[in-house]
Motif scaffolding. Structure first.
Motif, PDB file in Angstrom:
ATOM      1  N   TRP A   1     -12.510 -10.520 -19.224  1.00  0.00           N
ATOM      2  CA  TRP A   1     -11.214  -9.896 -19.484  1.00  0.00           C
ATOM      3  C   TRP A   1     -10.616  -9.364 -18.188  1.00  0.00           C
ATOM      4  N   LEU A   2     -11.446  -8.747 -17.390  1.00  0.00           N
ATOM      5  CA  LEU A   2     -10.994  -8.226 -16.108  1.00  0.00           C
ATOM      6  C   LEU A   2     -10.513  -9.361 -15.211  1.00  0.00           C
ATOM      7  N   PHE A   3     -11.243 -10.460 -15.245  1.00  0.00           N
ATOM      8  CA  PHE A   3     -10.878 -11.588 -14.404  1.00  0.00           C
ATOM      9  C   PHE A   3      -9.557 -12.203 -14.822  1.00  0.00           C
ATOM     10  N   THR A   4      -9.229 -12.114 -16.094  1.00  0.00           N
ATOM     11  CA  THR A   4      -7.912 -12.597 -16.534  1.00  0.00           C
ATOM     12  C   THR A   4      -6.813 -11.872 -15.770  1.00  0.00           C
ATOM     13  N   ILE A   5      -6.971 -10.561 -15.664  1.00  0.00           N
ATOM     14  CA  ILE A   5      -5.977  -9.762 -14.956  1.00  0.00           C
ATOM     15  C   ILE A   5      -6.013 -10.092 -13.462  1.00  0.00           C
ATOM     16  N   LEU A   6      -7.219 -10.248 -12.929  1.00  0.00           N
ATOM     17  CA  LEU A   6      -7.362 -10.538 -11.495  1.00  0.00           C
ATOM     18  C   LEU A   6      -6.726 -11.877 -11.134  1.00  0.00           C
ATOM     19  N   ILE A   7      -6.952 -12.867 -11.972  1.00  0.00           N
ATOM     20  CA  ILE A   7      -6.382 -14.196 -11.697  1.00  0.00           C
ATOM     21  C   ILE A   7      -4.864 -14.108 -11.606  1.00  0.00           C
ATOM     22  N   ASN A   8      -4.257 -13.439 -12.555  1.00  0.00           N
ATOM     23  CA  ASN A   8      -2.795 -13.316 -12.549  1.00  0.00           C
ATOM     24  C   ASN A   8      -2.313 -12.496 -11.370  1.00  0.00           C
ATOM     25  N   GLN A   9      -3.051 -11.462 -11.024  1.00  0.00           N
ATOM     26  CA  GLN A   9      -2.672 -10.639  -9.888  1.00  0.00           C
ATOM     27  C   GLN A   9      -2.717 -11.450  -8.600  1.00  0.00           C
ATOM     28  N   CYS A  10      -3.755 -12.249  -8.454  1.00  0.00           N
ATOM     29  CA  CYS A  10      -3.879 -13.085  -7.253  1.00  0.00           C
ATOM     30  C   CYS A  10      -2.756 -14.121  -7.199  1.00  0.00           C
ATOM     31  N   ARG A  11      -2.401 -14.658  -8.354  1.00  0.00           N
ATOM     32  CA  ARG A  11      -1.295 -15.623  -8.363  1.00  0.00           C
ATOM     33  C   ARG A  11      -0.013 -14.957  -7.896  1.00  0.00           C
ATOM     34  N   ARG A  12       0.216 -13.736  -8.369  1.00  0.00           N
ATOM     35  CA  ARG A  12       1.425 -13.015  -7.970  1.00  0.00           C
ATOM     36  C   ARG A  12       1.402 -12.709  -6.481  1.00  0.00           C
ATOM     37  N   ASN A  13       0.265 -12.253  -6.001  1.00  0.00           N
ATOM     38  CA  ASN A  13       0.175 -11.924  -4.573  1.00  0.00           C
ATOM     39  C   ASN A  13       0.399 -13.161  -3.714  1.00  0.00           C
ATOM     40  N   ALA A  14      -0.135 -14.290  -4.180  1.00  0.00           N
ATOM     41  CA  ALA A  14       0.031 -15.532  -3.427  1.00  0.00           C
ATOM     42  C   ALA A  14       1.501 -15.931  -3.401  1.00  0.00           C
ATOM     43  N   GLN A  15       2.191 -15.757  -4.530  1.00  0.00           N
ATOM     44  CA  GLN A  15       3.616 -16.083  -4.586  1.00  0.00           C
ATOM     45  C   GLN A  15       4.408 -15.188  -3.658  1.00  0.00           C
ATOM     46  N   GLN A  16       4.079 -13.900  -3.652  1.00  0.00           N
ATOM     47  CA  GLN A  16       4.765 -12.962  -2.771  1.00  0.00           C
ATOM     48  C   GLN A  16       4.588 -13.370  -1.321  1.00  0.00           C
ATOM     49  N   ARG A  17       3.376 -13.760  -0.981  1.00  0.00           N
ATOM     50  CA  ARG A  17       3.120 -14.129   0.404  1.00  0.00           C
ATOM     51  C   ARG A  17       3.858 -15.412   0.741  1.00  0.00           C
ATOM     52  N   ASN A  18       3.867 -16.353  -0.178  1.00  0.00           N
ATOM     53  CA  ASN A  18       4.579 -17.599   0.047  1.00  0.00           C
ATOM     54  C   ASN A  18       6.057 -17.356   0.272  1.00  0.00           C
ATOM     55  N   ARG A  19       6.610 -16.401  -0.489  1.00  0.00           N
ATOM     56  CA  ARG A  19       8.030 -16.123  -0.312  1.00  0.00           C
ATOM     57  C   ARG A  19       8.305 -15.512   1.044  1.00  0.00           C
ATOM     58  N   ARG A  20       7.415 -14.682   1.495  1.00  0.00           N
ATOM     59  CA  ARG A  20       7.626 -14.070   2.807  1.00  0.00           C
ATOM     60  C   ARG A  20       7.617 -15.127   3.894  1.00  0.00           C
ATOM     61  N   GLU A  21       6.843 -16.184   3.641  1.00  0.00           N
ATOM     62  CA  GLU A  21       6.727 -17.209   4.668  1.00  0.00           C
ATOM     63  C   GLU A  21       7.747 -18.318   4.514  1.00  0.00           C
ATOM     64  N   ARG A  22       8.403 -18.351   3.355  1.00  0.00           N
ATOM     65  CA  ARG A  22       9.283 -19.476   3.059  1.00  0.00           C
ATOM     66  C   ARG A  22      10.572 -19.368   3.875  1.00  0.00           C
ATOM     67  N   LEU A  23      11.104 -20.514   4.218  1.00  0.00           N
ATOM     68  CA  LEU A  23      12.393 -20.520   4.904  1.00  0.00           C
ATOM     69  C   LEU A  23      13.503 -20.308   3.899  1.00  0.00           C
ATOM     70  N   ALA A  24      14.671 -19.969   4.388  1.00  0.00           N
ATOM     71  CA  ALA A  24      15.817 -19.708   3.519  1.00  0.00           C
ATOM     72  C   ALA A  24      16.169 -20.963   2.731  1.00  0.00           C
ATOM     73  N   VAL A  25      16.834 -20.773   1.630  1.00  0.00           N
ATOM     74  CA  VAL A  25      17.073 -21.863   0.692  1.00  0.00           C
ATOM     75  C   VAL A  25      18.503 -22.350   0.753  1.00  0.00           C
ATOM     76  N   SER A  26      18.691 -23.499   0.207  1.00  0.00           N
ATOM     77  CA  SER A  26      19.989 -24.118  -0.032  1.00  0.00           C
ATOM     78  C   SER A  26      20.567 -24.771   1.203  1.00  0.00           C
ATOM     79  N   ASP A  27      21.404 -25.789   0.968  1.00  0.00           N
ATOM     80  CA  ASP A  27      22.040 -26.510   2.061  1.00  0.00           C
ATOM     81  C   ASP A  27      22.984 -25.623   2.841  1.00  0.00           C
ATOM     82  N   HIS A  28      23.470 -24.598   2.196  1.00  0.00           N
ATOM     83  CA  HIS A  28      24.520 -23.827   2.840  1.00  0.00           C
ATOM     84  C   HIS A  28      23.975 -22.700   3.705  1.00  0.00           C
ATOM     85  N   ALA A  29      22.717 -22.396   3.547  1.00  0.00           N
ATOM     86  CA  ALA A  29      22.178 -21.242   4.263  1.00  0.00           C
ATOM     87  C   ALA A  29      21.535 -21.654   5.565  1.00  0.00           C
TER      88      ALA A  29
END
Lengths: 233, 191, 214
Positions: B81-109
């Protein structure tokens, strides 16, 4: 604090009676938020390289014709970073990223945007939504501001809901004619489900399904805000 | 600390500790945290590949787990049960980190090149271990997750199904693909 | 964690070795337990489902008190009725008038401290309410006050222990947070904020003001 109430009352009365355009133009002043001038002033104390970049971004933003509320949000980022003690080059980078995302959101959402919509769109893009997702959410919102839907979609992504499913959930809700209250319910239900261990994707899709199938009646205070029953697991 | 739900510090079971916490003995939660801290940290470190991010994720997981403790039912093992929460937390943290590293979006930016200010703490200088970590890093996130849950943390597929929300056959396929991709990288590419 | 690892397919030796290396112990941070215990210390007891559903109202959540959760909810209901009278606005009237509001709070990071935050949007402004009887000072920081920690202090009602401030905030989207005894925090109910740009938690407020029928 209580002595401020009469002053607020007068200010609020002015706000309520103001035309929408004037209200928007006054958004910065009336809400007490940062203006470009305030941000530039605050940035004066930063080290030169970061300051130069921030000034350039704010200037570009003004020239690009971002509406007043978006400019205010960008200026506010500068002030927020300074007041939170962030490193100058981090502030510069964040402001630059925010500006780019706002320009992108502006081009996607079009000229008919409500206050806060561009900032919300920028946040959504930075969270991982694609431009076409913004368009879908905007279209689904019809004549209502898309701000709330964009913010809720962004929040769900931050909880682990895949972007496509977060978009599908808010679009479904928006297309059903749901109002801000229903979007709020979606956000809080999904947050609670995820904290309880429900897979984020399932939570988002199921909650959107349930909320969009509720009959649309004039809001009843008794029902507003009461949490939806837990999803059986 | 696999398997048994008891440890040297206290002989109480997870379920008993949870019950004590829910009845007001919040200090009993420290025993649960101590019991699962290392395993959660190991998983988060392997999945996020950054010690700082991993420690953040683990800390948030235990706090979220506390908030959700009233929803824990003894039908699930507490660790799972604890790992269920941990897995989701890690996914969120990974997404946050990916966003920090991601370049700006869209053709216009304008595209940005955000500096990477993450600090990667190398815990093991062992070259072989770095090789393994590198191979793991190349896996798609869901494959990496499935491999770690199955062959490092030792969960069975039914538990993994509940924790991740994916079906058993999908999970088996992910594990199989992960193993194959790892094998290729470890054996073939580095010859 | 399972006692018996079932072997579905035999692993290639290199993969088997990799799994063994990855299974090496990784020590937890020595500050993990103290940090977690500090965070939960001020949260009170995890709430059982039924009571929580009974007491939860939009973004409002009552912090558990020794007197009992029911007593707190009654006291809180009384306070809100009183507050509405002071402003001369009934909540259901504001909806009927076509005002629409979405108060969304989401947090980033660890936020130890008081739990209860309510954000009520009225036609004349936004009310922030925080339940934190044991703290010394609370202020609001955000886009609407230039992120100045001293600009918008909340005032504590000695009877109820609730901290409150009312602000005129026009339509838009705003990031904000609370500063409680010098610590930045947002609504600890939710784990993530839309943008965690500067490493400290933010909440998001959206105010939509559709054309009033009044």
């Amino acid at each position: 604090m209580r002595s401020r109430v009469p002053r607020y009352a007068a200010l609020l009365a002015a706000l309520v009676s103001a035309s929408p355009g004037l209200a928007r133009a006054q958004a910065t002043a009336s809400s007490g938020g940062a203006t470009i001038a305030v941000a530039l002033d605050a940035a004066r104390g930063l080290e030169p390289r970061a300051r130069t970049e921030i000034v350039a971004v704010l200037d570009s933003a003004r020239l690009a014709g971002l509406p007043a509320d978006a400019l205010s949000a960008l200026a506010s980022k500068v002030v927020e970073g300074i007041n939170k003690g962030a490193a100058p080059d981090r502030i510069a980078r964040v402001v630059h990223e925010s500006y780019s995302a706002m320009r992108a959101a502006q081009s996607i959402l079009g000229p008919d945007v409500a206050p806060g919509e561009i900032a919300a769109g920028a946040g959504a893009l930075r969270a991982g939504l694609a431009g076409r997702d913004l368009q879908r959410i905007k279209l689904a919102s019809r004549s209502r501001p898309a701000t709330g839907a964009l913010v809720v979609a962004t929040d769900m992504i931050n909880r682990g809901v895949p972007a496509a499913d977060a978009v599908a959930a808010v679009v479904r809700l928006a297309e059903s004619g749901a109002d801000g209250e229903a979007l709020l319910q979606l956000q809080s239900d999904v947050a609670r489900d995820v904290a309880a261990g429900v897979a984020p994707r399932s939570a988002a899709l199921e909650r959107a399904r349930v909320l969009s199938s509720r009959p649309r009646t004039p809001s009843s205070p008794a029902s507003a805000g009461s949490p939806s029953p837990a999803i059986p697991q | 600390m696999t398997g048994a739900a008891r440890d040297a510090v206290t002989s109480e079971s997870d379920a008993r500790l949870v019950e004590r916490v829910l009845s007001g003995e919040t200090h009993a939660y420290a025993a649960l945290v101590s019991r699962y801290a290392a395993q959660c940290t190991r998983y988060a470190d392997r999945v996020l590949r950054d010690r700082t991010d991993a420690e953040d994720a683990v800390q948030e997981t235990f706090i979220s787990a506390y908030d959700a403790l009233a929803h824990y039912s003894e039908q699930a093992r507490f660790g799972a049960w604890l790992f269920t929460i941990l897995i989701n937390q890690c996914r969120r943290n990974a997404q946050q980190r990916n966003r920090r590293e991601r370049l700006a979006v869209s053709d216009h930016a304008a595209l940005l090149d955000a500096p990477d200010d993450r600090t990667v703490v190398q815990l093991e200088r062992d070259e072989q271990m770095e090789h393994v970590r590198d191979a793991l890093a190349r896996l798609e996130p869901l494959l990496r997750e499935a491999f770690l849950l199955r062959h490092v943390e030792g969960f069975d597929y039914e538990e993994m199904r509940i924790m991740t929300g994916a079906g058993v056959s999908a999970l088996k396929m992910r594990v199989k693909r992960a193993c194959e991709a790892l094998r290729v990288h470890l054996e073939v590419i580095n010859e | 964690m399972s006692e018996h690892r079932e072997r579905d397919d035999a692993l290639a030796p290199s993969v088997e070795e990799a799994a063994r290396r990855l299974a090496r112990p990784v020590p937890a941070s020595p500050s993990l337990v103290p940090n977690v215990m500090a965070a939960i210390d001020r949260r009170g007891l995890p709430r059982r489902g039924a009571m929580r559903r009974l007491l939860q109202r939009r973004m409002l959540r009552l912090s558990p008190v020794q007197i009992g959760l029911m007593a707190a909810s009654i006291a809180l209901a009384g306070v809100f009725v009183g507050r509405y009278s002071r402003w001369g606005i009934e909540r259901h009237e504001s909806w009927a008038a076509g005002q629409s509001a979405l108060a969304l709070t989401a947090t980033a990071g660890i936020t130890p401290g008081p739990l209860t935050i309510a954000v009520e949007v009225h036609p004349r402004g936004v009310r922030f309410v925080l339940s934190a009887p044991e703290v010394r000072n609370v202020s609001l920081v955000g886009d609407f006050n230039g992120w100045r920690a001293d600009a918008t202090p909340l005032v504590r009602d000695p009877t109820t222990g609730l901290w409150t401030v009312d602000l005129p905030i026009s339509a838009g989207r705003y990031s904000y947070a609370f500063v409680v005894d010098g610590r930045w925090m947002a609504d600890p109910q939710s784990p993530r904020a839309p943008e965690d740009d500067f490493g400290r938690p933010n909440s998001v407020l959206v105010v939509n003001r559709e054309a009033s029928r009044t």
